[in-house]
Design a protein around this motif. Structure first.
Motif, mmCIF file in Angstrom:
data_model
loop_
_atom_site.group_PDB
_atom_site.id
_atom_site.type_symbol
_atom_site.label_atom_id
_atom_site.label_comp_id
_atom_site.label_asym_id
_atom_site.label_seq_id
_atom_site.Cartn_x
_atom_site.Cartn_y
_atom_site.Cartn_z
ATOM 1 N N GLY A 142 -4.147 7.609 0.443
ATOM 2 C CA GLY A 142 -3.341 6.483 -0.002
ATOM 3 C C GLY A 142 -4.200 5.252 -0.145
ATOM 4 O O GLY A 142 -5.410 5.292 0.100
ATOM 5 N N ILE A 188 -6.271 11.156 8.398
ATOM 6 C CA ILE A 188 -5.150 10.405 7.833
ATOM 7 C C ILE A 188 -4.780 11.062 6.509
ATOM 8 O O ILE A 188 -5.510 11.912 6.003
ATOM 9 N N VAL A 211 3.358 -0.209 3.950
ATOM 10 C CA VAL A 211 2.875 1.066 3.433
ATOM 11 C C VAL A 211 4.099 1.892 3.041
ATOM 12 O O VAL A 211 4.946 2.190 3.882
ATOM 13 N N MET A 226 0.908 5.791 1.014
ATOM 14 C CA MET A 226 0.300 6.953 1.656
ATOM 15 C C MET A 226 1.145 8.164 1.278
ATOM 16 O O MET A 226 2.368 8.058 1.149
ATOM 17 N N THR A 283 0.838 -1.191 0.000
ATOM 18 C CA THR A 283 0.000 0.000 0.000
ATOM 19 C C THR A 283 0.877 1.247 0.000
ATOM 20 O O THR A 283 2.108 1.146 0.063
ATOM 21 N N LEU A 296 5.658 5.311 2.226
ATOM 22 C CA LEU A 296 5.308 6.669 2.633
ATOM 23 C C LEU A 296 6.031 7.702 1.764
ATOM 24 O O LEU A 296 7.266 7.678 1.660
ATOM 25 N N THR A 309 0.576 5.541 -5.931
ATOM 26 C CA THR A 309 0.414 6.656 -5.001
ATOM 27 C C THR A 309 -0.232 7.841 -5.708
ATOM 28 O O THR A 309 -1.175 8.456 -5.180
#
Length: 147
Positions: free
Chosen positions: A35, A32, A85, A12, A10, A87, A48
């Protein structure tokens, strides 16, 4: 010894402006950054960019990789799958924020966000997004560790 692990990928993204604001998404339970999931045969960066557009209406570019959030899923008495995740952050965007079925989106001063009740360890992820020498938030099922 089999070292293969099922992994969910995933992403974000912290979108920020030059006035000290970040774009937040209001989900059930708190705030939050936008994402979501990486689709099969899709690059992490492309996923993304797609997720930010789907959830906020903004088109982002020049993503800066910040680090990862990584945790293990418990299965029975041991560990099973892993959830990662990726980032990113950027201040390169076009368009205006619009809400989606994921939730309402709006600009908020970063300093104000730091005072809010964190969702999904956002308070700890801010250490990564803000470049405080931390690259990974790792959750082993019992404790959250910044590395």
């Amino acid at each position: 010894m089999n070292r293969t692990t099922t992994v969910t990928l995933t992403n974000m993204c912290m979108v920020y402006d030059d006035k000290g604001n970040v774009l937040v998404e209001e989900k059930a339970g708190g705030l939050i950054f936008p994402g979501g999931h990486v689709e099969k045969a899709e690059s992490i960066v492309d996923s993304t960019i797609r997720e930010v557009k789907e959830e906020t209406g903004l088109i982002v570019s020049e993503l800066e990789f910040c680090g990862i959030k990584d945790w293990l899923e418990k299965e029975g008495s041991g560990y099973g799958s892993r959830y990662i995740v990726f980032l990113y952050k950027t201040n390169k965007f076009s368009g205006k924020p619009i809400p989606s079925n994921e939730g309402n989106v709006y600009w908020m001063p970063l300093e104000e966000l730091k005072k809010k009740e964190p969702l999904w360890h956002l308070d700890k992820m801010l250490e990564i997004f803000c470049g405080n020498g931390v690259n990974e938030l790792y959750f082993d099922g019992t404790e959250v560790i910044l590395k």
